[in-house]
Design a protein around this motif. Sequence first.
Motif, PDB file in Angstrom:
ATOM      1  N   SER A 190      28.046   6.569  14.947  1.00 56.87           N
ATOM      2  CA  SER A 190      27.942   5.714  16.136  1.00 56.87           C
ATOM      3  C   SER A 190      29.045   6.025  17.135  1.00 56.87           C
ATOM      4  CB  SER A 190      28.000   4.235  15.719  1.00 56.87           C
ATOM      5  OG  SER A 190      29.189   3.968  14.986  1.00 56.87           O
ATOM      6  N   SER A 226      31.995   5.255   1.047  1.00 60.53           N
ATOM      7  CA  SER A 226      30.838   4.418   1.335  1.00 60.53           C
ATOM      8  C   SER A 226      29.926   5.087   2.354  1.00 60.53           C
ATOM      9  CB  SER A 226      31.295   3.059   1.859  1.00 60.53           C
ATOM     10  OG  SER A 226      31.957   3.194   3.098  1.00 60.53           O
ATOM     11  N   SER A 227      28.666   4.673   2.350  1.00 57.41           N
ATOM     12  CA  SER A 227      27.686   5.260   3.272  1.00 57.41           C
ATOM     13  C   SER A 227      28.026   4.967   4.731  1.00 57.41           C
ATOM     14  CB  SER A 227      26.287   4.723   2.945  1.00 57.41           C
ATOM     15  OG  SER A 227      26.266   3.300   3.026  1.00 57.41           O
ATOM     16  N   ASP A 228      28.752   3.883   4.979  1.00 55.98           N
ATOM     17  CA  ASP A 228      29.132   3.571   6.359  1.00 55.98           C
ATOM     18  C   ASP A 228      30.220   4.511   6.874  1.00 55.98           C
ATOM     19  OD1 ASP A 228      27.346   1.461   6.374  1.00 55.98           O
ATOM     20  OD2 ASP A 228      28.837  -0.003   5.697  1.00 55.98           O
ATOM     21  N   ASP A 229      31.077   4.991   5.974  1.00 55.77           N
ATOM     22  CA  ASP A 229      32.192   5.843   6.388  1.00 55.77           C
ATOM     23  C   ASP A 229      31.880   7.331   6.279  1.00 55.77           C
ATOM     24  OD1 ASP A 229      33.748   3.610   6.880  1.00 55.77           O
ATOM     25  OD2 ASP A 229      34.568   3.562   4.837  1.00 55.77           O
ATOM     26  N   THR A 286      23.909  10.112  12.372  1.00 57.61           N
ATOM     27  CA  THR A 286      23.919   8.674  12.681  1.00 57.61           C
ATOM     28  C   THR A 286      25.329   8.142  12.830  1.00 57.61           C
ATOM     29  OG1 THR A 286      23.892   7.936  10.358  1.00 57.61           O
ATOM     30  CG2 THR A 286      21.751   8.373  11.410  1.00 57.61           C
ATOM     31  N   ASN A 318      34.962   5.128  18.392  1.00 56.36           N
ATOM     32  CA  ASN A 318      34.630   6.057  17.316  1.00 56.36           C
ATOM     33  C   ASN A 318      34.796   7.510  17.751  1.00 56.36           C
ATOM     34  OD1 ASN A 318      33.989   4.067  15.414  1.00 56.36           O
ATOM     35  ND2 ASN A 318      31.875   3.920  16.127  1.00 56.36           N
TER      36      ASN A 318
END
Length: 301
Positions: free
Chosen positions: A222, A134-137, A220, A70
């Motif tokens: 990662s 999306s909240s993950d991206d 947040t 990441n």
Amino acid sequence: MSSVLYDAQGPRAKRRNVLFTVVFLVAAAAVLWWVITSLNDKDQLAWEKWKPFFSSTEAWTTYLWPGLQNTLKAAALSMVIAMPLGAVLGIARLSDHRWVRVPVSIVVEFFRAIPVLILMIFGVALYSEYTNVSSDDRPLYAVVTGLVLYNASVLAEIVRAGILSLPRGQSEAAMAIGLRKNQVMRFILLPQAVTVMLPAIVSQLVVIVKDTALGGAVLTFSELLASVGPMSGYYGANTIASFTIVALIYIAINFSLTTFASWLEGRLRRGKKSTGAVLPPAAVGGAESTGAGGAGGGIGI
């Protein structure tokens, strides 16, 4: 013996400097001993804390490698977008047209003045309110957005300073032979300015790699540094060991960047030492004979 910058030290100054050196070394050794003793008392130097990184691949495959991926993804995307954008903004700041130069200067100065962390936070809010990301991206998008906006503005100043550092005669000579302004920039100024700008550009790329850690601390995201928390908790609070391994990884990445930049800079400088094609002896001899004949004819006239 005196120097241009300072006078030679006398006997008293030499003794004083030796004394200061000894005192500093003793103080540094005492601080180092205190740090090591404190860490040892808290079992942070025990082999059990370091064993997960050397005895198996679980820590690497589960925590370090995903975080490193990441980090490299965010840094690579930011570099790929920020470098050409910064070059365009830097060249635009040198435009002769006021309607181009002034707005670009305002944009560059605006994003240079804002901390990159604030740009990342605004990026999260922007993608949350006005996009379908999306909240993950979102953390990745926000980190890349903040890094691009800030570092493109800094790179714009690097490009502008690199071009302005060239002698004015370079552009004047190019225009004298009929080149247009965009041709002068593309074929004359930019190729020469690359060598001047390269160290500063690489320093900014190192900053990009390190600033990805801000996303992990606040958004947040990662990334590599964010993997220390869960990894340390899983392996029994080996905080010092985890931070040390992560720091070594950052050092390896940034050292690779600077080493490659040094090699590339040396290669570019060696390439510019060439004065052009080498003429064969026959061509030189023919030119000399022609020149001699021409000179003789001139005298006869």
